[in-house]
Design a protein around this motif. Structure first.
Motif, PDB file in Angstrom:
ATOM      1  N   SER B 206      11.246  13.042   7.330  1.00  0.00           N
ATOM      2  CA  SER B 206      11.523  11.869   8.176  1.00  0.00           C
ATOM      3  C   SER B 206      12.638  12.157   9.176  1.00  0.00           C
ATOM      4  O   SER B 206      12.647  11.603  10.268  1.00  0.00           O
ATOM      5  N   GLU B 207      13.558  13.036   8.810  1.00  0.00           N
ATOM      6  CA  GLU B 207      14.596  13.408   9.789  1.00  0.00           C
ATOM      7  C   GLU B 207      13.990  14.196  10.951  1.00  0.00           C
ATOM      8  O   GLU B 207      14.384  14.030  12.100  1.00  0.00           O
ATOM      9  N   LEU B 208      13.012  15.018  10.601  1.00  0.00           N
ATOM     10  CA  LEU B 208      12.340  15.814  11.641  1.00  0.00           C
ATOM     11  C   LEU B 208      11.593  14.887  12.614  1.00  0.00           C
ATOM     12  O   LEU B 208      11.695  15.024  13.836  1.00  0.00           O
ATOM     13  N   VAL B 209      10.892  13.913  12.029  1.00  0.00           N
ATOM     14  CA  VAL B 209      10.152  12.959  12.858  1.00  0.00           C
ATOM     15  C   VAL B 209      11.112  12.195  13.757  1.00  0.00           C
ATOM     16  O   VAL B 209      10.884  12.036  14.963  1.00  0.00           O
ATOM     17  N   LYS B 210      12.220  11.747  13.160  1.00  0.00           N
ATOM     18  CA  LYS B 210      13.211  10.969  13.907  1.00  0.00           C
ATOM     19  C   LYS B 210      13.815  11.808  15.032  1.00  0.00           C
ATOM     20  O   LYS B 210      13.999  11.366  16.161  1.00  0.00           O
ATOM     21  N   PHE B 211      14.090  13.041  14.694  1.00  0.00           N
ATOM     22  CA  PHE B 211      14.687  13.984  15.637  1.00  0.00           C
ATOM     23  C   PHE B 211      13.811  14.123  16.881  1.00  0.00           C
ATOM     24  O   PHE B 211      14.276  14.082  18.011  1.00  0.00           O
ATOM     25  N   HIS B 212      12.509  14.230  16.638  1.00  0.00           N
ATOM     26  CA  HIS B 212      11.600  14.413  17.767  1.00  0.00           C
ATOM     27  C   HIS B 212      11.302  13.106  18.486  1.00  0.00           C
ATOM     28  O   HIS B 212      11.038  13.095  19.676  1.00  0.00           O
ATOM     29  N   ALA B 213      11.361  11.998  17.748  1.00  0.00           N
ATOM     30  CA  ALA B 213      11.158  10.696  18.393  1.00  0.00           C
ATOM     31  C   ALA B 213      12.251  10.480  19.434  1.00  0.00           C
ATOM     32  O   ALA B 213      11.999  10.001  20.534  1.00  0.00           O
ATOM     33  N   THR B 218       6.004  13.610  20.725  1.00  0.00           N
ATOM     34  CA  THR B 218       5.122  12.904  19.795  1.00  0.00           C
ATOM     35  C   THR B 218       3.889  13.708  19.401  1.00  0.00           C
ATOM     36  O   THR B 218       2.965  13.179  18.818  1.00  0.00           O
ATOM     37  N   ASP B 219       3.899  14.959  19.711  1.00  0.00           N
ATOM     38  CA  ASP B 219       2.749  15.789  19.390  1.00  0.00           C
ATOM     39  C   ASP B 219       2.721  16.103  17.891  1.00  0.00           C
ATOM     40  O   ASP B 219       3.567  16.828  17.364  1.00  0.00           O
ATOM     41  N   ALA B 220       1.778  15.494  17.155  1.00  0.00           N
ATOM     42  CA  ALA B 220       1.738  15.633  15.700  1.00  0.00           C
ATOM     43  C   ALA B 220       1.532  17.079  15.256  1.00  0.00           C
ATOM     44  O   ALA B 220       2.127  17.529  14.281  1.00  0.00           O
ATOM     45  N   GLU B 221       0.726  17.773  15.982  1.00  0.00           N
ATOM     46  CA  GLU B 221       0.454  19.156  15.617  1.00  0.00           C
ATOM     47  C   GLU B 221       1.722  20.010  15.703  1.00  0.00           C
ATOM     48  O   GLU B 221       2.010  20.821  14.836  1.00  0.00           O
ATOM     49  N   ALA B 222       2.469  19.758  16.763  1.00  0.00           N
ATOM     50  CA  ALA B 222       3.716  20.491  16.949  1.00  0.00           C
ATOM     51  C   ALA B 222       4.696  20.192  15.822  1.00  0.00           C
ATOM     52  O   ALA B 222       5.440  21.058  15.376  1.00  0.00           O
TER      53      ALA B 222
END
Lengths: 339, 298
Positions: B206-213, B218-222
């Motif tokens: 979730s930190e990774l997702v937040k970091f990229h948000a 928003t590229d899920a594959e990346a």
């Protein structure tokens, strides 16, 4: 109404000597049992300890469950837990009390976990009252109110066990009143044959070194305690001199113990001993909430500190702002000239 | 031969150093103002695990149950020398008492799999109960050694440890796997500078997702790729929900907690009537006299 189980007290003994906290709990247990119209019963484990049984009757036990076995001496947690769990399953006590000692604090959770019972640690008061669980819209009658400090002593919480009995707690040493024994009291002895298997006896005691505590803070009417403001190990002599002159014991704050100026046996406060002497003299103790939790109920408190804003002054009856090296000798001199 | 050691730790509010700022005007504590820290005795448990790693060779896995930001204590542990972090986090864990907590941690240990030792600090400073260690041991049917000061020997299937008892100590021999609770008998090592450089970048999913948000990315594959990257560099902190840990939802959080809080009272400094005594010979003499007259002294 279905009959509820009794009040049980786990009796802690060392070499056949019953721990004070266990007798305090027998007295408190009797109060609770009288209020609920049930019996006070003791669980006594060890080996060759039958001599303890009479004492337990005298303090108010109606029944003593006695398990003697060489695998129960010295105390180890697994066989103790097994014997108690078996007994609890058979007799279904309503309340089960342990002293919040090192033994009690490792044994009670092991028992509670197996029994899926709630357990509240380090209670300082116990009462019987009804409980309304507003969240689940359930009401409970005559439950044990388990009162304990939490959050580093900054709050006092009242906790209730809402699952099946027993309602389990550990209770801090020295907070419940010990009544005088009555040697005319009699009780019933129930001998237990412990059902222990290899599983509970896997831990082997290779070495065991123990000394009786040399300091009796709980039993002392006068305590002179030193804190970080004493300044050095050498300066602690002043504290000893004042204690000796007044006929008291020496106490200490955690900061002084951590600094290595005095042994942990002397520590007053949340992680040490709770005391309520006639007179408590706090010397160079700033008065953290943890320390105050262990001494604020002393009848008279004198605080000596060179910091006029020290929190200790807020619980003191007498405040003296100044240097210990100046004030303590004056106090010794004043006392010696008057008696 | 290498061992696996699990260390369970807790992020706690710093109840031991309550400064003026954390006090509300009415004399009660403002809990929100307290900094979140690594529970002190859990640092001792971690230190013991790291010592064992040095002496006998071991993989040290650090686990914690808490809100998402409890990942901070796992990064801290990685910087001190731990090998892996597991964050057990789920809304359903909220409001757990010690019984529900020990159950959730037992599920976490089972998912980690094979281990030789579980180490816990004796107690956490927010509750001071010392219950979770023994309860966790019982849940996993492990023998427990409480109040451990040092480990004398560790071999496959056996540990010899010295532990504190009232007024002294014991040396106990116990089969492994076993659970040990550890007291403040060692000096926790600081974070290693070299490790800080590396592990400050460790992240949960979730930190990774937040970091990229935040980076409008928003590229899920990346994201998946990035996660694989973190894993390869050992910078991925596992994040498990109740379902991930196969925990029975009825036994965690408030639902799984037999104890309910009836009421909470704040401790307010009692405004005792305080008499100021002048630090003079006369002042002290009068005080001593007063105490003798009312039978406090003598």
């Amino acid at each position: 109404m279905s009959k509820i189980g009794n009040v049980w007290v786990f009796i802690e003994q060392e070499g056949g000597k019953i721990a004070d906290v266990s007798l305090e709990l027998v007295c408190k247990g009797r109060d609770l049992a009288n209020r609920l119209g049930i019996k006070t019963e003791a669980v006594l484990l060890g080996n060759k300890i039958e001599g303890c049984v009479e004492t337990l009757y005298h303090y108010g036990c109606d029944t003593v469950y006695l398990a003697e076995d060489d695998r129960l001496e010295p105390f180890t947690v697994l066989p103790y837990a097994k014997v108690i769990i078996d007994l609890v399953k058979e007799h279904k006590p309503n309340i089960l009390l342990f002293g919040a000692t090192m033994k009690g604090r490792e044994l009670a959770p092991r028992v509670a976990s197996e029994k899926l019972a709630g357990l509240t640690a380090d209670c300082t008061d116990l009462q019987i009252d009804d409980f309304e669980d507003k969240v689940n819209q359930k009401s409970y009658k005559d439950k044990l109110m388990q009162i304990r400090p939490a959050f580093g002593g900054n709050i006092i919480a009242t906790i209730v066990n809402t699952w099946d009995d027993p309602q389990m707690v550990t209770v801090r040493e020295g907070v419940m009143k010990m009544d005088s024994p009555d040697s005319s009291r009699k009780g019933k002895l129930v001998r237990i044959k412990p059902a222990l298997s290899k599983e509970e006896t896997v831990i082997r005691v290779i070495e065991r070194i123990r000394e009786e505590k040399s300091v009796d803070l709980k039993g002392s009417q006068i305590i002179v305690a030193g804190g970080y403001g004493v300044g050095s190990k050498n300066n602690f002599k002043l504290i000893y001199q004042l204690a000796e002159a007044l006929g008291g014991e020496v106490g200490a704050s955690r900061a002084a113990v951590d600094a290595g100026w005095i042994d942990h046996d002397h520590q007053v406060g949340q992680t040490g001993v709770t005391v309520r002497p006639k007179l408590y003299i706090a010397c160079g103790i700033s008065g953290s909430i943890q320390h105050r939790a262990g001494m604020a109920e002393s009848k008279k408190i004198i605080a000596i500190n060179n910091d006029p804003d020290a929190p200790i002054f807020s619980v003191a009856h007498y405040s003296i702002t100044g240097e210990l090296n100046d004030i303590i000798p004056k106090m010794i001199k004043a006392y010696k000239s008057k008696v | 031969m290498s061992y696996t050691i699990i260390v369970f730790v807790k992020q706690v509010p710093d109840t031991q150093n309550i400064t003026g700022q954390a006090m509300k005007p009415d004399g009660t504590v403002n809990r929100a103002a307290l900094p979140a820290i690594f529970n002190p005795e859990d640092l001792n448990a971690l230190e013991l695990a790291l010592e064992l790693k040095e002496r006998f060779g071991a993989k040290v896995v650090v686990g914690t149950m808490g809100p998402p930001n409890a990942a901070e204590v796992l990064r801290d542990a990685l910087c001190r020398g731990a090998d892996e972090g597991v964050l057990l986090t789920d809304r359903s864990f909220a409001g757990a008492d010690t019984l529900a907590t020990s159950y959730a941690l037992s599920c976490c240990a089972k998912k980690i799999g094979k281990y030789d030792l579980i180490l816990c600090g004796r107690q956490a400073i927010d509750g001071d109960t010392a219950q979770v260690g023994p309860q966790l041991a019982e849940k996993l049917k492990l023998p427990q050694i409480s109040y451990v000061e040092e480990v004398k020997e560790l071999s496959k299937g056996k540990i010899i440890a010295k532990r504190a008892i009232e007024g002294g100590y014991e040396v106990l021999e116990c089969p492994t796997p076993a659970l040990l609770t550890v007291i403040d008998a060692n000096e926790p090592r600081p974070k290693a500078v070299r490790r800080i450089m590396k592990y400050k970048k460790a992240m949960t999913r979730s930190e990774l997702v937040k970091f990229h948000a935040n980076a409008n990315y928003t590229d899920a594959e990346a994201l998946v790729e990035e996660e694989e990257n973190l894993k390869k560099r050992n910078l991925f902190i596992h994040e498990w929900s109740a379902t991930d840990a196969s925990a029975d939802i009825e036994r965690v959080g408030l639902k799984g907690s037999p104890t309910k809080v009836k009421k909470i009272e704040n401790v307010v400094l009692t405004a005792t009537e305080t008499k100021a005594i002048p630090p003079t010979e006369q002042g002290i003499s009068n005080l001593v006299h007063e105490l003798i007259v009312d039978h406090t002294l003598g």
